[in-house]
Scaffold this active site. Structure first.
Site, PDB file in Angstrom:
ATOM      1  N   ASP A  17       0.824  -1.197   0.000  1.00  0.00           N
ATOM      2  CA  ASP A  17       0.000   0.000   0.000  1.00  0.00           C
ATOM      3  C   ASP A  17       0.865   1.257   0.000  1.00  0.00           C
ATOM      4  O   ASP A  17       2.080   1.203   0.181  1.00  0.00           O
ATOM      5  CB  ASP A  17      -1.038  -0.023   1.131  1.00  0.00           C
ATOM      6  CG  ASP A  17      -0.445   0.055   2.511  1.00  0.00           C
ATOM      7  OD1 ASP A  17       0.428   0.914   2.735  1.00  0.00           O
ATOM      8  OD2 ASP A  17      -0.860  -0.720   3.391  1.00  0.00           O
ATOM      9  N   LEU A  18       0.222   2.378  -0.237  1.00  0.00           N
ATOM     10  CA  LEU A  18       0.917   3.651  -0.413  1.00  0.00           C
ATOM     11  C   LEU A  18       1.869   3.965   0.737  1.00  0.00           C
ATOM     12  O   LEU A  18       2.977   4.469   0.529  1.00  0.00           O
ATOM     13  CB  LEU A  18      -0.137   4.766  -0.553  1.00  0.00           C
ATOM     14  CG  LEU A  18       0.348   6.168  -0.859  1.00  0.00           C
ATOM     15  CD1 LEU A  18       0.987   6.235  -2.241  1.00  0.00           C
ATOM     16  CD2 LEU A  18      -0.811   7.151  -0.768  1.00  0.00           C
TER      17      LEU A  18
END
Length: 197
Positions: free
Chosen positions: A46-47
């Protein structure tokens, strides 16, 4: 003519998407790397997460690595708020209830406190004034639900501040630093991932 298979491993930086295109003001991998058009990430981080990501044009690898039945062990170094006690670690090891499209009980995993690893400061760094007491936990699991590690540590009262994936099976992130990339052969990669060629 058979297509040449390409394999790369990268240290995905914090706040970079696990896709080549940028989106919603967040940079994609294409803003850092120039790679053949048919190469894409296997799985994702994820980011807000960093670390090991495989890039390839080998669709067979994608299927083998992401199939839950193959139970590939993933290792994470997780900087958390506070210091988990034995009870919290035991909860992580035995599995906790998290929300993944409804309630989900995580599979048993390995979890232990480790010394702060020798990794470069994240950019931007963790807010140490806001989180004065921190510790690092190594978590090894064989599943990868959406934001699973973050949900697990939050569930036991120790929210994740920094998350780095450092290994998939015997494929390790070191010695790469944030943003770095290296090419790897099919034979070596498959061996490290315990997959038949």
């Amino acid at each position: 003519m058979a297509r040449t298979k390409n394999y790369f491993i990268i240290y995905k930086p914090f706040k970079v998407l696990s896709q080549f295109t940028s989106e919603d003001g967040n940079p994609g991998l294409g803003s850092i790397y120039s790679l053949p058009k048919d190469v894409y990430p296997v799985g994702r981080l994820d980011l807000d997460s960093e670390g090991l990501l495989i890039l390839t044009n080998d669709k067979q690898l994608n299927g083998a690595l992401l199939n839950p039945e193959n139970e590939h062990r993933r290792t994470y170094w997780v900087e958390v708020e506070g210091v988990p006690d034995d009870s919290a670690l035991d909860q992580l090891r035995s599995g906790v209830e998290i929300n993944v499209k409804g309630n989900y009980h995580t599979l048993p995993c390995e979890a232990k406190i480790i010394n702060a690893p020798d990794v470069a400061e994240r950019q931007p760094p963790v807010n140490y004034q806001k989180h004065p007491v921190r510790s690092w936990v190594e978590i090894r699991l064989i599943e990868g639900k959406n934001r699973q590690v973050r949900k697990m540590t939050a569930k036991v009262g120790h929210p994740t501040l920094r998350l780095i994936r450092v290994a998939i099976e015997d494929l390790h992130l070191a010695p790469l630093q944030s943003g770095e990339i290296t090419q790897i052969s099919e034979k070596v990669l498959y061996k490290k991932l315990h997959l038949p060629i």
